[in-house]
Every structure is written in C-alpha cells, then in structure tokens.
Enzyme design. Structure first.
Site, mmCIF file in Angstrom:
data_model
loop_
_atom_site.group_PDB
_atom_site.id
_atom_site.type_symbol
_atom_site.label_atom_id
_atom_site.label_comp_id
_atom_site.label_asym_id
_atom_site.label_seq_id
_atom_site.Cartn_x
_atom_site.Cartn_y
_atom_site.Cartn_z
ATOM 1 N N GLY A 1 2.565 -5.187 -2.906
ATOM 2 C CA GLY A 1 3.448 -6.342 -3.406
ATOM 3 C C GLY A 1 3.511 -7.600 -2.847
ATOM 4 N N ARG B 1 4.122 -11.706 1.185
ATOM 5 C CA ARG B 1 4.295 -13.094 1.730
ATOM 6 C C ARG B 1 4.183 -14.116 0.642
ATOM 7 N NH1 ARG B 1 -0.767 -14.523 5.396
ATOM 8 N NH2 ARG B 1 -2.359 -13.439 4.568
ATOM 9 N N ASP C 1 -5.753 -4.684 -5.514
ATOM 10 C CA ASP C 1 -4.654 -5.581 -5.461
ATOM 11 C C ASP C 1 -4.951 -7.133 -5.593
ATOM 12 O OD1 ASP C 1 -5.158 -4.447 -2.939
ATOM 13 O OD2 ASP C 1 -4.061 -6.037 -2.117
#
Ligand code: AMP
Ligand code: MG
Length: 529
Positions: free
Chosen positions: A103, A106, A273
């Site tokens: 996810g 930052r 990702d």
C-alpha cells in the site's frame, strides 16, 4: 495570497469502496481500495523546484507555482477545497515472493484534477507522513531520493519514455533518520516531498491484493473501474473486455520496457507493486543508467547477488509480473488458455517492438528479419569487448560515415573513441572486431539507402545525448544538501531537451568520471530512501 484554482473530480474515491476506519493506525485494510488519511504537517517547507510542463498540464501559472500557498499545499501543510486525501491499498510480489499488503506507505493522494481538456491527473505527495500502510516505516522521504525521483520523472518524460510526472520538490525543514548503507549507522538527513502526477497510480499489486484474499467482489469493482476510467475505448466490462484489457496492459508494458532498453534505463526494483497498470515508469528508487554497456548490471545493491532486475532481464521480468497480474484477474475470467495466449503474444510483440527500436537506434528505416538479428547480436558482443559507454556510443555512431567504404580502421573508429572508458588501451583484436562490425553496418546502411545526414538526424532523435547518470544526480544532491538547489534546477532545464546538442552543456554528456566509479549514489544504490 494567490489562490490555487483546481477543478477536482475525485473519481477514484467516489467510485470505489473506502476503508471505514478513519484513524491513522497501521493495519491490514480489507474490502476497501483506500483509506482516508491527511498529510502530516511539516515545519518549514521550501520550494526547491517545480516542473513548468506539469504545471501547465494542471493549468497553473508561473505565479501560482511561486506562491507561498503552492509551497504549503505541496508540502502537505494546507488542503485546498475539494481535496480529500487518501492512501491506496495494494500488495505485491517483491523479488519474486508474495509480500502481502504493502500500500501507499508514504504516498498520499490529494485529489484528481480535471483540466480544460477533460484529462484527469491525480496529485500525490510522496513522503508526506505515515498512513495505515506504513508498516514499520516512517512515511517520510529524504532529499536525495526525492531529488532523484523529481529529476528522473521529468527527464524520462522528455526522453519520450512513459512515466509518472513530478510537479514539485519541497524540503520539509525536518530531518529524517536513515541507515543508508544498512550497516547499523543511522544518520539524520534532510526530508523532502515530491508531488507526483499521473492519470492513475494503480499497480499490478492493486489487483493482486484482492485476488490473494479471495475478495473477488472488490477485485471486480476495481477492474471495472479501471476499464471504465482508463480504457473506456474497450467498452462495457465483460469477460471478453477483461481479456482485451489484459492484452492492452501487456502492450503498454512492452512499449515501456522497449523505451527503457532504448535509453539504457534500469529500474532496479521491478516488483509487481512498482508496475503501473498504464505502463508508466513508476517509483523511482535505486534506478540507474547503463554507462558501461553491461547487460548484467543492476543499480540496486539489494539485487546485487541475484541480479533479478538487471538491465538485460527487464523484458522477462515484466512478463513474469504480467503473469502475476493474469493470475490475479483469473477469477473474473476463469479460463487459463486465453490468458496464457496473451502472455505469449507479449513475448512476441516485445521482440518485434524491440527489433524495430533497434533498427531505429542504428538509423535504419526497417528491420530485415533474415540478416538484422545477426547485426544486432554482433553489436551486443562488441559493446562488451571493452568498457563502452552506451549513450555516447550510439550518439557517436551517428557520426560514422557510411557513404565511403574505403576508410582505414583508424579513420572508421575515430568518431567512437570518446565512448571507450580506456580508448588508449584498445587491443588490436578489439579494434579489429569493432571495425569489422562497423563495416557490416556501413553495408547495411547502404542497403537501406539512407544518406548519412538523414541517418544522423534520425538517430539523434532516438539516442539521447543527455541521460541522468547517477553521478550527475549525486552532484546535484550534494549541493542540495548544502541548500544550494542550483544544480537541481540546471539539470531540470538540461533534461527538457535531452536530444539536443546544447553546446554549453557538453560537460554533462561525458563518461562517468573515475572518482564516481565506487562512490555511494554514483553507481549502485541501496533501497534506503
Ligand atoms: P518501494 O520499494 O519504494 O516500492 O516501497 C515498497 C513499499 O514500502 C511500499 O508499500 C511503500 O509505500 C513502502 N515504503 C517504502 N518506504 C517507506 C517509508 N519510509 N515509510 C512508509 N512506507 C514506506
Ligand atoms: Mg513502490
């Protein structure tokens, strides 16, 4: 105070399920595509640089960008009307292993701007504080990695490589602690925030996370949303459209990798990702450019032993990543064969695209299947005979004459000498091999029928003069860390025209100097950022 006017249409959060928990605590987020979270305020933001082209896309004037409000907004200190900040939920395969939920640890999305042309651009702050996805980390970014991301995004755009963009770079006035060499000696470094801009920040891992959890309902919502929003020409979502969509993602990905190979870019962390669903280069971390042409080179110290993400392996890794995406969307399709076919089409299509790009790099107007693969293979070999700077080599190859075939070896090789890290010690055998190849090349160019001047012009639009060599970024960082942002802005300006000669800028088009060979940040980098 200047007001910044944006037309926000926060399509992503309006269409997709939200995490119902509002507190900013680290957790597994289920049945939701994102969590609402505000940026953390910072002490003393200073604007280091902004991209005039991205500002223009967002319809911001120069005055807007130079306003105090701009700095405050893009440091995360002030929210504008219509902004509804959130972090996205995604997972990913890291270095070949499923890593579960990752996810936006930052990154905080501020909102989606719609410009006069109706284009959507999501504004995303990177390094603006913790989110529910921060796991054990701090949600922050250091100046050195932010300079690298900011400059590289814009350089890639001007190089014609599909990429996320960067609007701004601000320092926060706060320090961030990083153990840069992973050797137990953490140190304080200046913090910074980049505002990234893209039509979508969805990644392969955005789909994988729901599939891995068996949450097919959310998976379907997200895929349908993606098709409606970013692939509307494919029509209303159905099994057939899912397949067409996957096929298009494969094509975009292949295009992106071909461009990386063209300019000698090595991403360094091609985890799923970090693979954009739009085929944009995303997440600039320990990336690098080939200086010495070495297909086995990886800029990432974490990857040094396995070299999974080495230059010459990027097309295969992209296919491996696409295979993970295929697995993730399989529950919506429930037929393996068509997905398998699309994946094997990717390999073929990549090969075709790469062959035609290789032809362009050599200034040839077409690819000849019978003879050109051998020409390319020999080039690949002669580039590795001695330390050869890839960027300079291709640029200089454009100056080799192909109109006269009776040059001596010395005359033939002279335009290329600058590309060799040790031109004085080229052995007779190496020189002969290079010249043999150049003579093959001359004949091939003559067969193509293109004249030297046109070929030179064509090649110089495909082979850049200037690339963001790691040592150049590092020199700009060294100054920026002393509060001198001049070189950041100078490089930003330089990379607006990477194919132009830019006479006064020659010193930025030279081989990596010896001192930079082993200096941290100048060749290989850690993931610490
Ligand atoms: P990357 O290697 O930059 O693609 O990051 C992999 C994952 O780690 C992503 O989920 C990031 O959001 C997260 N991450 C990286 N650095 C930080 C940080 N300093 N704070 C929080 N999350 C981070
Ligand atoms: Mg990432």
């Amino acid at each position: 105070m200047t007001n910044l006017i944006f037309n926000f249409d926060n399509h992503f959060i309006n269409c997709l399920p939200a995490d119902p928990i509002i507190e900013n605590t680290r957790r597994q987020v289920v049945d939701a595509c994102y969590s609402f979270v505000d940026p953390t305020k910072v002490k003393a933001p200073i604007l280091v640089a902004y991209s005039a082209e991205v500002a223009q896309l967002l319809e911001l004037s120069e005055q807007d960008c130079q306003s105090e409000l701009f700095t405050q907004v893009f440091a995360g200190n002030k929210l504008l009307d219509g902004m509804k900040p959130y972090a996205q939920c995604y997972g990913g395969h890291q270095f070949g292993n499923w890593a579960g939920q990752l996810g936006d640890g930052r990154a905080i999305n501020l909102g989606e701007v719609v410009n006069q042309q109706g284009q959507h651009h999501t504004l995303q702050l990177k390094g603006a504080g913790p989110t529910p996805y921060s796991r054990t980390a701090d949600g922050l970014a250091v100046l050195r990695s932010s300079v690298r991301e900011f400059l590289c995004s814009e350089a890639m755009f001007h190089l014609g490589v599909p990429t996320t963009r960067a609007l701004s770079l601000v320092t926060t006035g706060e320090n961030v602690v990083r153990d840069m060499f992973y050797d137990g000696r953490p140190k304080e470094e200046p913090g910074a925030i980049v505002c990234r801009v893209a039509p979508s920040f969805l990644r392969f891992g955005s789909y994988e996370i729901f599939s891995s959890r068996g949450d097919i309902e959310t998976l379907r919502k997200l895929v349908d949303f993606t098709i409606r929003t970013d692939f509307p020409h494919l029509g209303k979502p159905s099994i057939e459209v899912y397949l067409k969509w996957f096929s298009e993602v494969c094509e975009h990905t292949a295009d992106m990798i071909v461009h990386w190979m063209r300019v000698g870019f090595v991403h360094g962390v091609m985890n799923t990702d970090n693979m954009s669903i739009l085929g944009l280069t995303i997440d600039y971390g320990p990336y690098g450019w080939l200086e010495d042409y070495d297909p086995n080179w990886t800029p990432n110290t974490t990857d040094a032993s396995g070299r999974r993400y080495r230059f010459g392996n990027q097309a295969q890794i992209a296919q491996w990543n696409l295979f993970q995406l295929a697995n993730a969307i399989y529950p919506l399709i429930e037929q393996a064969e068509p997905l398998r076919e699309i994946l094997s089409d990717y390999a073929m299509s990549y090969e075709q695209k790469w062959q035609s790009m290789r032809a362009s790099k050599l200034g040839l107007t077409k690819h000849i299947a019978e003879s050109d693969p051998q020409l390319h293979q020999s080039l690949h070999e002669i580039l590795q005979l001695t330390e050869t700077d890839m960027t300079i080599f291709y640029r200089r190859l454009a100056n080799v004459t192909c109109e006269s075939l009776d040059l001596s070896d010395d005359e033939l090789i002279t335009p290329l000498l600058d590309a060799y890290y040790d031109a004085d010690s080229l052995t007779v055998d190496t020189k002969t091999a290079i010249c043999d190849w150049l003579r093959q090349y001359q004949l091939r160019v003559q067969q193509d029928g293109i004249n030297d001047e046109t070929r030179r012009q064509n090649m110089n639009q495909v082979n850049p003069k200037y690339v963001l060599r790691n040592y150049l970024a590092q020199l700009a960082i060294d100054k920026a860390e002393q509060n001198d942002f001049s070189m950041v802005n100078e490089l930003l300006e330089l990379f607006r025209h990477p194919y132009d000669e830019q006479k006064d800028m020659e010193h930025y088009a030279v081989k990596r100097p010896d001192w930079a060979r082993d200096r941290a940040g100048c060749s290989m980098l850690s993931c610490s950022s």
